[in-house]
Design a protein around this motif. Structure first.
Motif, short mmCIF file in Angstrom:
data_model
loop_
_atom_site.label_atom_id
_atom_site.label_comp_id
_atom_site.label_asym_id
_atom_site.label_seq_id
_atom_site.Cartn_x
_atom_site.Cartn_y
_atom_site.Cartn_z
N PRO A 39 47.16 60.25 47.87
CA PRO A 39 47.32 60.22 46.41
C PRO A 39 46.47 59.15 45.72
O PRO A 39 45.74 59.45 44.77
N ASN A 42 42.56 59.99 46.19
CA ASN A 42 42.06 61.07 45.33
C ASN A 42 42.05 60.66 43.86
O ASN A 42 41.15 61.06 43.10
N ALA A 43 43.04 59.89 43.44
CA ALA A 43 43.06 59.40 42.06
C ALA A 43 41.89 58.47 41.81
O ALA A 43 41.26 58.52 40.74
N ASP A 241 50.96 54.55 44.44
CA ASP A 241 51.39 55.91 44.76
C ASP A 241 52.70 55.97 45.55
O ASP A 241 53.08 57.03 46.04
N ASP A 265 52.44 56.98 40.53
CA ASP A 265 52.36 58.39 40.91
C ASP A 265 53.60 58.66 41.75
O ASP A 265 53.63 58.34 42.93
N GLY A 267 55.12 61.52 42.81
CA GLY A 267 55.08 62.49 43.90
C GLY A 267 56.48 62.83 44.35
O GLY A 267 57.26 63.45 43.61
N CYS A 285 55.96 61.91 37.83
CA CYS A 285 56.36 62.44 39.13
C CYS A 285 56.37 63.97 39.08
O CYS A 285 56.18 64.57 38.02
N GLY A 344 45.65 68.44 46.04
CA GLY A 344 45.19 67.25 45.34
C GLY A 344 45.24 67.34 43.83
O GLY A 344 44.81 66.39 43.15
N ASP A 347 47.13 64.45 42.34
CA ASP A 347 46.39 63.19 42.47
C ASP A 347 45.29 63.11 41.42
O ASP A 347 45.06 62.06 40.82
N HIS A 350 46.72 62.28 38.08
CA HIS A 350 47.03 60.86 37.92
C HIS A 350 45.77 60.02 37.74
O HIS A 350 45.77 59.04 36.99
#
Length: 392
Positions: A39, A42-43, A241, A265, A267, A285, A344, A347, A350
């Motif tokens: 997460p 990728n962000a 994350d 994030d 998740g 979230c 993703g 991610d 975010h």
């Protein structure tokens, strides 16, 4: 704009298949991609693509797979600071790009709901004045409105995204804010040898849905060091994350009044999430975010606000994004697209939202608009296979 992203890094192998294989079955993939994942990672990649200068704080280690991850981070101009496994906390070195004294393991109980270690929330908490409220739905192309209680609507438009000038900035020599570091810092120092978490992902070509098997639960608990704390203090936004709880809390508690805004994030709920929530300003979230024993009939937005963040939101794939503050509630409608690969997407959402926060989106109306902007970036990403191909 400088952003610090604290959390998980993995090496992802992604396969595009017609259908998931059953027991004792084999299948041939239509396409394949391999890249750094997780997460926060990728962000950070998204933040860099939009023109920002990201610093990723995570545990990569020295396994053979780590070289592939560092190559991907270098390709996307991401500075990396290595987290140090707790069992080596006596070693004053933090690995390349991460030298400095350790902040130490955070073992103290989480703060009471509504508090913040450095008083940072006092800078960002007061809701913005709405002004004139529109009563007709925003229908501009690709600009979802934010529908509030009673059908009142505020615009969902914010500034446009672009690559910006940041791509020309070379942080390989000094890193952000003069903190020693590199873009893709390379192998970590002694004591950081562990198995880099791997993810095997199969994406179904017809629906874009993905099935994931990951070893991220095998990553050692880590501590942060003063180099990471310096990067956080110098940032325009910080994203955590939910992974590496001790390191994240240590970094957030190192902040002082007037520091950067902090985004979580969400998740899914993870052990220690309840310790992070009082230290962040904004939480976004997914519908999978449910603490143990949570009443399914209750509203997760109320629970999140109880912990102290002043702006919270829940994404639901292609469905409405619900948001709330202490005084206001509403939702944002994401663009309607045909998804080819949803891996993703959260991610990327975010990372785009962090980009807007770094540019000063702090007041309620600005954050609501940022939900719309971030959803458009995420919608673009799901229309191609792989978490990077949408950037080309």
């Amino acid at each position: 704009m400088k952003g610090v992203f604290v959390g998980l890094t993995t090496l992802d192998s992604v396969y595009l298949v017609d259908q998931l294989p059953g027991a004792d079955e084999k299948c041939v993939a239509r396409d394949f991609a391999m890249n750094a994942g997780g997460p926060a990672t990728n962000a950070a990649v998204t933040f860099a693509y939009l023109g920002g200068r990201p610093c990723l704080v995570s545990a990569i280690g020295t396994s053979p797979a780590a070289a592939l991850v560092h190559a991907d981070l270098t390709r996307h101009r991401i500075r990396h600071l290595e987290l140090v496994p707790e069992q080596t906390a006596g070693d004053p070195a933090g690995g390349p790009g991460g030298t400095g004294q350790h902040l130490g393991q955070v073992g103290a109980p989480h703060l009471p709901p509504g508090t913040r270690a450095g008083g940072i929330r006092a800078k960002y908490g007061p809701p913005a004045t709405t002004g004139a409220v529109m009563r007709t739905k925003v229908t501009g192309t690709g600009h979802p409105g934010a529908v509030e209680n009673g059908g009142l609507v505020v615009p969902g438009q914010a500034g446009s995204f672009g690559r910006g000038r940041a791509a020309a900035v070379n942080t390989a020599t000094t890193g952000d804010g003069g903190v020693p570091g590199t873009v893709g810092s390379g192998p970590a120092g002694p004591g950081s040898s562990f198995a880099l978490p791997m993810s095997a992902v199969m994406v179904t070509s017809v629906t874009g849905e993905r099935a994931v098997a990951s070893t991220h639960g095998m990553v050692p608990r880590c501590t942060a060091n003063t180099a990471a704390a310096a990067a956080v203090a110098d940032a325009d936004v910080v994203l955590v994350d939910g992974h590496q709880v001790d390191a994240a809390i240590g970094l957030l508690r190192s902040l002082r009044r007037g520091g950067p805004p902090v985004l979580l994030d969400g998740g899914s709920w993870k052990p220690g999430t309840e310790r992070i929530l009082p230290l962040v300003d904004v939480v976004i979230c997914s519908t999978a975010f449910r603490p143990p024993g949570f009443d399914p009939g209750a509203d997760i937005l109320d629970l999140l606000l109880h912990y102290g963040p002043f702006f919270v939101a829940v994404t639901d794939g292609p469905g409405p994004i619900r948001w709330a503050t202490k005084d206001r509630r509403g939702y944002v409608l994401p663009p309607v697209v045909t998804a080819r690969d949803t891996l993703g997407a959260g991610d990327i959402f975010h990372g785009a939202f962090a980009w807007m926060m770094a540019h000063g989106a702090i007041a309620t109306d600005e954050l609501v608009s940022s939900l719309g902007e971030a959803s458009r970036v995420a919608a673009r990403s799901v229309q191609t296979f792989g978490p990077r191909s949408w950037m080309t």
